[in-house]
Design an enzyme around this catalytic site. Structure first.
Site, PDB file in Angstrom:
ATOM      1  N   LYS A 239       0.852  -1.192   0.000  1.00 18.48           N
ATOM      2  CA  LYS A 239       0.000   0.000   0.000  1.00 18.48           C
ATOM      3  C   LYS A 239       0.883   1.236   0.000  1.00 18.48           C
ATOM      4  O   LYS A 239       1.667   1.456   0.933  1.00 18.48           O
ATOM      5  CB  LYS A 239      -0.889  -0.022   1.244  1.00 18.48           C
ATOM      6  CG  LYS A 239      -1.710   1.250   1.421  1.00 18.48           C
ATOM      7  CD  LYS A 239      -2.731   1.082   2.527  1.00 18.48           C
ATOM      8  CE  LYS A 239      -3.438   2.387   2.826  1.00 18.48           C
ATOM      9  NZ  LYS A 239      -4.458   2.242   3.869  1.00 18.48           N
TER      10      LYS A 239
ATOM     11  N   LYS B 227      -2.095  -1.380  -3.989  1.00 19.62           N
ATOM     12  CA  LYS B 227      -3.010  -0.241  -3.858  1.00 19.62           C
ATOM     13  C   LYS B 227      -2.238   1.051  -3.908  1.00 19.62           C
ATOM     14  O   LYS B 227      -1.237   1.136  -3.195  1.00 19.62           O
ATOM     15  CB  LYS B 227      -3.740  -0.372  -2.511  1.00 19.62           C
ATOM     16  CG  LYS B 227      -4.629   0.790  -2.152  1.00 19.62           C
ATOM     17  CD  LYS B 227      -5.153   0.639  -0.746  1.00 19.62           C
ATOM     18  CE  LYS B 227      -5.832   1.950  -0.395  1.00 19.62           C
ATOM     19  NZ  LYS B 227      -6.029   2.160   0.994  1.00 19.62           N
TER      20      LYS B 227
HETATM   21  C1  PBG Z   1      -7.598   3.103   5.809  1.00 21.29           C
HETATM   22  C2  PBG Z   1      -7.845   3.033   4.350  1.00 21.29           C
HETATM   23  C3  PBG Z   1      -7.654   4.005   3.360  1.00 21.29           C
HETATM   24  C4  PBG Z   1      -8.131   3.467   2.182  1.00 21.29           C
HETATM   25  C5  PBG Z   1      -8.565   2.176   2.472  1.00 21.29           C
HETATM   26  N1  PBG Z   1      -8.359   1.918   3.817  1.00 21.29           N
HETATM   27  C6  PBG Z   1      -7.175   5.416   3.462  1.00 21.29           C
HETATM   28  C7  PBG Z   1      -5.761   5.701   3.694  1.00 21.29           C
HETATM   29  O1  PBG Z   1      -4.929   4.812   3.831  1.00 21.29           O
HETATM   30  O2  PBG Z   1      -5.459   6.870   3.810  1.00 21.29           O
HETATM   31  C8  PBG Z   1      -8.189   4.191   0.870  1.00 21.29           C
HETATM   32  C9  PBG Z   1      -9.200   3.670  -0.071  1.00 21.29           C
HETATM   33  C10 PBG Z   1      -9.575   4.583  -1.177  1.00 21.29           C
HETATM   34  O3  PBG Z   1      -9.028   5.670  -1.393  1.00 21.29           O
HETATM   35  O4  PBG Z   1     -10.490   4.190  -1.898  1.00 21.29           O
HETATM   36  N2  PBG Z   1      -6.301   3.301   6.181  1.00 21.29           N
END
Ligand code: PBG
Length: 317
Positions: free
Chosen positions: A189, A242
């Site tokens: 991520k 992601k």
């Molecule tokens: C929680 C989380 C996030 C997303 C999914 N789980 C936000 C982040 O990490 O700031 C982002 C998902 C999206 O933008 O569709 N941490």
């Protein structure tokens, strides 16, 4: 440890996600936001077709999603009160339990993070100097994961990016009799500019600073690959990259190196950008969306989390 390989074979839904086939509608996961204390369901201008649901409106939403063939959901549970120490146990229990009771045929993944819960909007707890307290964060997150499991969650999806969370979640689940619950880790991520609409929906933007001390630097390929390998070693059953389009080169290598089903999260900013292009007459929404899904499929994604899962059958046909 003896159930490790069987965990992804335990039911049809998991076998669909884990299969080596191309993307198809059975491989789509629909995000759902449940907001405690919300009076009326809210639509989001940046994410057409996506809503902030109340505890009761979500039942209707899931009912209609099941009718169009969605069975996998990922829930984002947004509590009314922020806290850096209390777990909003009864809200979590109510949300998961009432969905599972009414719709046992659903597969409910629960996003496991703290950014919608903490007073500062970071994904972990902080030391007094503002730096991340990794150890305490992981402990608290695992306690949250256990509440989810006890409430009827089918799968745990850690998205916080603390070190050691997968190992800790696996251990607490196993010790408490939940060795069959799989972990779908947000394993690769990146820190990204494409999460904006989500943070508005989940009320989870950091009040100060950003997430670069825990989310991966887009320039660092080795860290991106190692992070997924590490999560496999810690016991993850499913891996993920992601955002989607900006991680396309990593899906194949991660799958090859780990042998685990590796999916994509097509994040809020990716979905919203297609919407804004189409709203201004620069593309056809469904056709552009379908193009992105074809690319994820070409790159070897095992499954796809997308805000348009509920349009899956239309878009894929
Ligand atoms: C929680 C989380 C996030 C997303 C999914 N789980 C936000 C982040 O990490 O700031 C982002 C998902 C999206 O933008 O569709 N941490």
């Amino acid at each position: 440890m003896e159930t490790k390989h069987r965990r992804i074979r335990l039911n049809a839904g998991l076998r669909n996600l884990a299969s080596s086939e191309s993307l198809n509608s059975k491989k789509l996961i629909q995000p759902i936001f449940i907001v405690e204390g919300l009076k009326e369901k809210e639509k989001m201008d940046s994410l057409p077709g996506v809503f902030r649901d109340t505890e009761s409106s979500v039942l209707k939403q899931v009912e209609s999603d099941l009718k169009v063939g969605v069975t996998h959901f990922i829930l984002f549970l947004i509590p009314e009160l922020k806290s850096n120490s209390e777990i909003p146990k009864s809200f979590y229990e109510r949300s998961i339990f009432s969905l599972k009771k009414k719709f046992p045929e659903t597969f409910l993944w629960i996003d496991t993070c703290m950014c919608s819960l903490t007073t500062h909007g970071h994904c972990g707890l902080l030391h007094s100097d503002g730096s991340i307290d990794n150890h305490t964060s992981v402990k608290h997150l695992s306690d949250i994961a256990l509440v989810y499991a006890q409430s009827g969650a089918d799968g745990i999806a850690p998205s916080d990016m603390m070190d050691g969370r997968v190992k800790s979640h696996r251990a607490i689940l196993d010790v408490n009799g939940f060795s069959n619950i799989p972990i779908l880790s947000y394993s690769t991520k990146f820190k990204s500019n494409f999460y904006g609409p989500f943070r508005a929906a989940a009320d989870s933007a950091p009040a100060q600073g950003d997430r670069s001390s825990y989310q991966i630097d887009v320039r660092n390929r080795e860290d991106a690959v190692l992070s997924s390998i590490r999560d496999k070693e810690e016991g993850a059953d499913f891996l993920m990259v992601k955002p989607g389009m900006t991680s396309i080169d990593l899906i194949g290598p991660i799958r090859e190196k780990t042998g685990l089903p590796t999916g994509v999260y097509q994040v809020s900013g990716e979905y919203a950008s297609i919407h804004y292009l189409s709203q201004n007459g620069f593309c056809d929404f469904d056709s552009a969306l379908s193009e992105t899904w074809q690319i994820f499929s070409r790159a070897g994604a095992s499954y796809l989390i997308t805000y348009a899962a509920r349009k899956g059958k239309e878009v894929l046909s």
